[in-house]
Design a protein around this motif. Structure first.
Motif, PDB file in Angstrom:
ATOM      1  N   GLN A   4      15.767   4.888  -6.703  1.00  0.00           N
ATOM      2  CA  GLN A   4      16.321   5.515  -7.907  1.00  0.00           C
ATOM      3  C   GLN A   4      15.883   4.760  -9.154  1.00  0.00           C
ATOM      4  OE1 GLN A   4      17.986   4.891  -5.118  1.00  0.00           O
ATOM      5  NE2 GLN A   4      19.546   6.447  -4.678  1.00  0.00           N
ATOM      6  N   ARG A   5      15.841   3.416  -9.061  1.00  0.00           N
ATOM      7  CA  ARG A   5      15.412   2.632 -10.221  1.00  0.00           C
ATOM      8  C   ARG A   5      13.934   2.870 -10.518  1.00  0.00           C
ATOM      9  NH1 ARG A   5      16.355  -1.815 -13.502  1.00  0.00           N
ATOM     10  NH2 ARG A   5      14.545  -3.167 -13.805  1.00  0.00           N
ATOM     11  N   LEU A   6      13.128   2.981  -9.476  1.00  0.00           N
ATOM     12  CA  LEU A   6      11.713   3.292  -9.686  1.00  0.00           C
ATOM     13  C   LEU A   6      11.558   4.613 -10.435  1.00  0.00           C
ATOM     14  CD1 LEU A   6       9.932   2.365  -6.339  1.00  0.00           C
ATOM     15  CD2 LEU A   6       9.366   1.505  -8.606  1.00  0.00           C
ATOM     16  N   ILE A   7      12.297   5.625  -9.999  1.00  0.00           N
ATOM     17  CA  ILE A   7      12.223   6.931 -10.654  1.00  0.00           C
ATOM     18  C   ILE A   7      12.620   6.808 -12.120  1.00  0.00           C
ATOM     19  CG2 ILE A   7      13.211   9.261 -10.725  1.00  0.00           C
ATOM     20  CD1 ILE A   7      13.590   9.034  -7.658  1.00  0.00           C
ATOM     21  N   ARG A   8      13.731   6.114 -12.383  1.00  0.00           N
ATOM     22  CA  ARG A   8      14.219   6.005 -13.753  1.00  0.00           C
ATOM     23  C   ARG A   8      13.240   5.235 -14.635  1.00  0.00           C
ATOM     24  NH1 ARG A   8      19.527   3.020 -16.294  1.00  0.00           N
ATOM     25  NH2 ARG A   8      18.265   1.197 -15.775  1.00  0.00           N
ATOM     26  N   LEU A   9      12.679   4.140 -14.111  1.00  0.00           N
ATOM     27  CA  LEU A   9      11.758   3.338 -14.905  1.00  0.00           C
ATOM     28  C   LEU A   9      10.508   4.130 -15.274  1.00  0.00           C
ATOM     29  CD1 LEU A   9      10.946   0.708 -16.208  1.00  0.00           C
ATOM     30  CD2 LEU A   9      10.050  -0.064 -14.009  1.00  0.00           C
ATOM     31  N   ILE A  10       9.953   4.865 -14.313  1.00  0.00           N
ATOM     32  CA  ILE A  10       8.752   5.650 -14.591  1.00  0.00           C
ATOM     33  C   ILE A  10       9.069   6.750 -15.596  1.00  0.00           C
ATOM     34  CG2 ILE A  10       7.122   7.295 -13.568  1.00  0.00           C
ATOM     35  CD1 ILE A  10       7.133   5.504 -11.060  1.00  0.00           C
ATOM     36  N   THR A  22       0.826  -1.198   0.000  1.00  0.00           N
ATOM     37  CA  THR A  22       0.000   0.000   0.000  1.00  0.00           C
ATOM     38  C   THR A  22       0.862   1.249   0.000  1.00  0.00           C
ATOM     39  OG1 THR A  22      -1.737  -1.163   1.217  1.00  0.00           O
ATOM     40  CG2 THR A  22      -1.807   1.230   1.248  1.00  0.00           C
ATOM     41  N   VAL A  23       1.895   1.249   0.839  1.00  0.00           N
ATOM     42  CA  VAL A  23       2.798   2.397   0.877  1.00  0.00           C
ATOM     43  C   VAL A  23       3.575   2.489  -0.430  1.00  0.00           C
ATOM     44  CG1 VAL A  23       4.647   3.525   2.155  1.00  0.00           C
ATOM     45  CG2 VAL A  23       2.960   2.136   3.381  1.00  0.00           C
ATOM     46  N   LEU A  24       3.931   1.340  -0.993  1.00  0.00           N
ATOM     47  CA  LEU A  24       4.660   1.346  -2.261  1.00  0.00           C
ATOM     48  C   LEU A  24       3.833   1.999  -3.363  1.00  0.00           C
ATOM     49  CD1 LEU A  24       7.077   0.523  -3.970  1.00  0.00           C
ATOM     50  CD2 LEU A  24       5.993  -1.710  -4.294  1.00  0.00           C
ATOM     51  N   PHE A  25       2.527   1.722  -3.395  1.00  0.00           N
ATOM     52  CA  PHE A  25       1.682   2.351  -4.398  1.00  0.00           C
ATOM     53  C   PHE A  25       1.655   3.868  -4.217  1.00  0.00           C
ATOM     54  CE2 PHE A  25      -1.071  -1.706  -4.868  1.00  0.00           C
ATOM     55  CZ  PHE A  25      -0.066  -2.275  -5.632  1.00  0.00           C
ATOM     56  N   THR A  26       1.700   4.320  -2.958  1.00  0.00           N
ATOM     57  CA  THR A  26       1.758   5.754  -2.701  1.00  0.00           C
ATOM     58  C   THR A  26       3.074   6.333  -3.208  1.00  0.00           C
ATOM     59  OG1 THR A  26       0.386   5.458  -0.726  1.00  0.00           O
ATOM     60  CG2 THR A  26       1.594   7.530  -0.917  1.00  0.00           C
ATOM     61  N   VAL A  27       4.158   5.596  -3.013  1.00  0.00           N
ATOM     62  CA  VAL A  27       5.465   6.023  -3.527  1.00  0.00           C
ATOM     63  C   VAL A  27       5.411   6.154  -5.040  1.00  0.00           C
ATOM     64  CG1 VAL A  27       7.878   5.334  -3.845  1.00  0.00           C
ATOM     65  CG2 VAL A  27       6.776   5.051  -1.604  1.00  0.00           C
ATOM     66  N   VAL A  28       4.876   5.116  -5.696  1.00  0.00           N
ATOM     67  CA  VAL A  28       4.799   5.122  -7.156  1.00  0.00           C
ATOM     68  C   VAL A  28       3.928   6.272  -7.642  1.00  0.00           C
ATOM     69  CG1 VAL A  28       3.979   3.824  -9.164  1.00  0.00           C
ATOM     70  CG2 VAL A  28       5.248   2.656  -7.363  1.00  0.00           C
ATOM     71  N   ASP A  29       2.813   6.511  -6.968  1.00  0.00           N
ATOM     72  CA  ASP A  29       1.924   7.604  -7.361  1.00  0.00           C
ATOM     73  C   ASP A  29       2.623   8.957  -7.237  1.00  0.00           C
ATOM     74  OD1 ASP A  29      -0.821   8.597  -8.054  1.00  0.00           O
ATOM     75  OD2 ASP A  29      -0.606   9.564  -6.107  1.00  0.00           O
ATOM     76  N   PHE A  30       3.396   9.133  -6.177  1.00  0.00           N
ATOM     77  CA  PHE A  30       4.130  10.389  -6.002  1.00  0.00           C
ATOM     78  C   PHE A  30       5.145  10.577  -7.125  1.00  0.00           C
ATOM     79  CE2 PHE A  30       7.588  13.005  -4.355  1.00  0.00           C
ATOM     80  CZ  PHE A  30       6.889  14.096  -3.859  1.00  0.00           C
ATOM     81  N   ILE A  31       5.830   9.507  -7.499  1.00  0.00           N
ATOM     82  CA  ILE A  31       6.799   9.615  -8.596  1.00  0.00           C
ATOM     83  C   ILE A  31       6.085   9.944  -9.902  1.00  0.00           C
ATOM     84  CG2 ILE A  31       8.573   8.398  -9.929  1.00  0.00           C
ATOM     85  CD1 ILE A  31       9.125   6.706  -7.430  1.00  0.00           C
ATOM     86  N   HIS A  32       4.931   9.322 -10.129  1.00  0.00           N
ATOM     87  CA  HIS A  32       4.159   9.619 -11.338  1.00  0.00           C
ATOM     88  C   HIS A  32       3.805  11.107 -11.411  1.00  0.00           C
ATOM     89  CE1 HIS A  32       3.287   6.034 -13.699  1.00  0.00           C
ATOM     90  NE2 HIS A  32       3.243   5.334 -12.580  1.00  0.00           N
ATOM     91  N   GLN A  33       3.528  11.715 -10.284  1.00  0.00           N
ATOM     92  CA  GLN A  33       3.145  13.119 -10.270  1.00  0.00           C
ATOM     93  C   GLN A  33       4.347  14.055 -10.361  1.00  0.00           C
ATOM     94  OE1 GLN A  33       0.286  14.301  -7.241  1.00  0.00           O
ATOM     95  NE2 GLN A  33      -0.467  12.211  -7.062  1.00  0.00           N
ATOM     96  N   ASN A  34       5.538  13.552 -10.053  1.00  0.00           N
ATOM     97  CA  ASN A  34       6.704  14.433  -9.963  1.00  0.00           C
ATOM     98  C   ASN A  34       7.890  13.975 -10.804  1.00  0.00           C
ATOM     99  OD1 ASN A  34       6.046  16.441  -7.557  1.00  0.00           O
ATOM    100  ND2 ASN A  34       5.276  14.426  -6.986  1.00  0.00           N
ATOM    101  N   PHE A  35       7.679  13.030 -11.725  1.00  0.00           N
ATOM    102  CA  PHE A  35       8.793  12.475 -12.498  1.00  0.00           C
ATOM    103  C   PHE A  35       9.527  13.540 -13.309  1.00  0.00           C
ATOM    104  CE2 PHE A  35       5.254  12.487 -15.412  1.00  0.00           C
ATOM    105  CZ  PHE A  35       5.827  12.867 -16.624  1.00  0.00           C
ATOM    106  N   HIS A  36       8.835  14.612 -13.688  1.00  0.00           N
ATOM    107  CA  HIS A  36       9.440  15.653 -14.518  1.00  0.00           C
ATOM    108  C   HIS A  36      10.429  16.529 -13.755  1.00  0.00           C
ATOM    109  CE1 HIS A  36       5.955  17.336 -12.465  1.00  0.00           C
ATOM    110  NE2 HIS A  36       6.575  18.493 -12.512  1.00  0.00           N
ATOM    111  N   ARG A  37      10.428  16.438 -12.423  1.00  0.00           N
ATOM    112  CA  ARG A  37      11.306  17.286 -11.615  1.00  0.00           C
ATOM    113  C   ARG A  37      12.718  16.698 -11.591  1.00  0.00           C
ATOM    114  NH1 ARG A  37       8.512  19.013  -6.047  1.00  0.00           N
ATOM    115  NH2 ARG A  37      10.562  20.023  -5.943  1.00  0.00           N
TER     116      ARG A  37
END
Length: 350
Positions: free
Chosen positions: A263-269, A218-233
């Motif tokens: 870091q890998r999550l950020i890069r993959l997204i 559940t927390v991981l999905f929140t992490v992924v959602d935050f990256i989805h919203q901020n990947f451009h930064r």
């Protein structure tokens, strides 16, 4: 109605209408203006006493009202379809209580002095009986950016804390001062109340993470959602993610370790967003895609893209991505990659 550059105010009082028209007028007005449905026992032509005042600034809108007639307020799918509000807010009960009813089943019961968090795009209801209350709404998109877990706080009575106690005082104080303030003061008052409300939401979210058994997924999905919203930064870092979600850096790495590092999550997204941009526009500029998806330079982006997809961004854009399955057969994805993709897909759908 009084309008200034930064404030719109409106007062209403059903007692100013003929008694037989009071309920019908209120029911129609609330449904049209806010998507609220009102139900009351007894004949519709009986007197209905409700008075209130509404103030709106560019940053928030706040109501204060007193309802002396027993009734139910509920925002249903029908009401949401009638009037989209797109807000996150709190309901502050100064007087009166909610009583258990079929309409309020599943919602948090309100008592005198309670603050209840509400998402206007999700159903909720409460019963009025001798109630005096404030309702404060903030723009959903802005709050969601600051409190990634805000959606999990819907319909929750906020825990008593120094933050919520200050917020209660601020709600009534700011409401009283708005109508006497000049534009610059209105902006200051709005900013103060906005920040206090966001702090109260963030404090509640952190407390929920600490005291409830929330699965790491559940927390991981929140992490992924935050990256989805901020990947451009370009300044997006694990430290920023941990702080925004309200967990420690070590906890973030612990949650992500089932698949890989943050870091890998950020890069993959970022790469998946970039691939989507390339598919959408065959004439797009590779450098622009790199910039829009948060990569520091075009060469860094190209190397990462080639490493992940097996083709260059240019070839991918120009239609050679049909050969991608051939590359995938040469380099089979690991089980970790499949789990990561499944989690990303689940988060996107959720």
């Amino acid at each position: 109605m009084v309008e200034q550059n930064t404030l719109t105010s409106l007062k209403f009082d059903t007692n100013m209408l003929p008694e037989k028209q009071q309920y019908a007028f209120l029911r129609e007005q609330l449904f049209d203006s806010a998507g609220y449905e009102v139900d009351r026992p007894g004949p519709v032509d009986r007197p209905f006493s409700l008075n209130g005042e509404y103030n709106r600034t560019p940053k928030l809108w706040i109501y204060r009202y007193q309802c002396n007639t027993p009734c139910f307020f509920h925002r249903s799918e029908r009401g949401m379809a009638r009037r989209e509000m797109n807000a996150i807010g709190v309901h502050y009960r100064l007087k009166g209580e909610d009583l258990p009813t079929p309409l309020s089943e599943g919602s948090a019961p309100m008592g005198t002095g309670n603050l209840r968090s509400l998402d206007t795009e999700r159903p909720y209801s409460y019963q009025h009986k001798g109630v005096t209350a404030y309702t404060l709404n903030l723009h959903r998109k802005k709050v969601s950016e600051e409190v990634p877990g805000i959606s999990q706080l819907h319909n929750m009575v906020l825990r008593d804390s120094p933050v919520t106690r200050i917020l209660k005082t601020a709600i009534s104080g700011v409401f009283s001062e708005l109508k006497h303030a000049v534009d610059r003061e209105i902006e200051t008052l709005s900013d103060t109340l906005y920040r206090l409300t966001v702090d109260a939401f963030r404090h509640q979210w952190i407390q929920e993470l600490e005291t409830r058994e929330i699965r790491d997924e559940t927390v991981l999905f929140t992490v992924v959602d935050f990256i989805h919203q901020n990947f451009h930064r370009r300044d997006l870092t694990p430290e920023m993610i941990a702080k925004a979600i309200g967990i420690s850096r070590s906890k973030l790495y612990q949650i992500c370790q089932q698949m890989d590092t943050p870091q890998r999550l950020i890069r993959l997204i970022r790469l998946e967003k970039a691939a989507g941009l390339l598919r959408a526009d065959a004439n797009c500029n590779i450098g622009d895609v790199a910039y829009k998806t948060g990569f520091s330079t075009r060469p860094v982006f190209s190397r990462a893209f080639m490493d992940h997809y097996g083709v260059s961004p240019t070839d991918y854009r120009e239609g050679l991505r049909e050969k991608l399955p051939e590359f995938q057969r040469l380099i089979p994805p690991t089980e970790r990659d499949w789990r990561l993709r499944s989690s990303l897909k689940a988060a996107a759908l959720g």
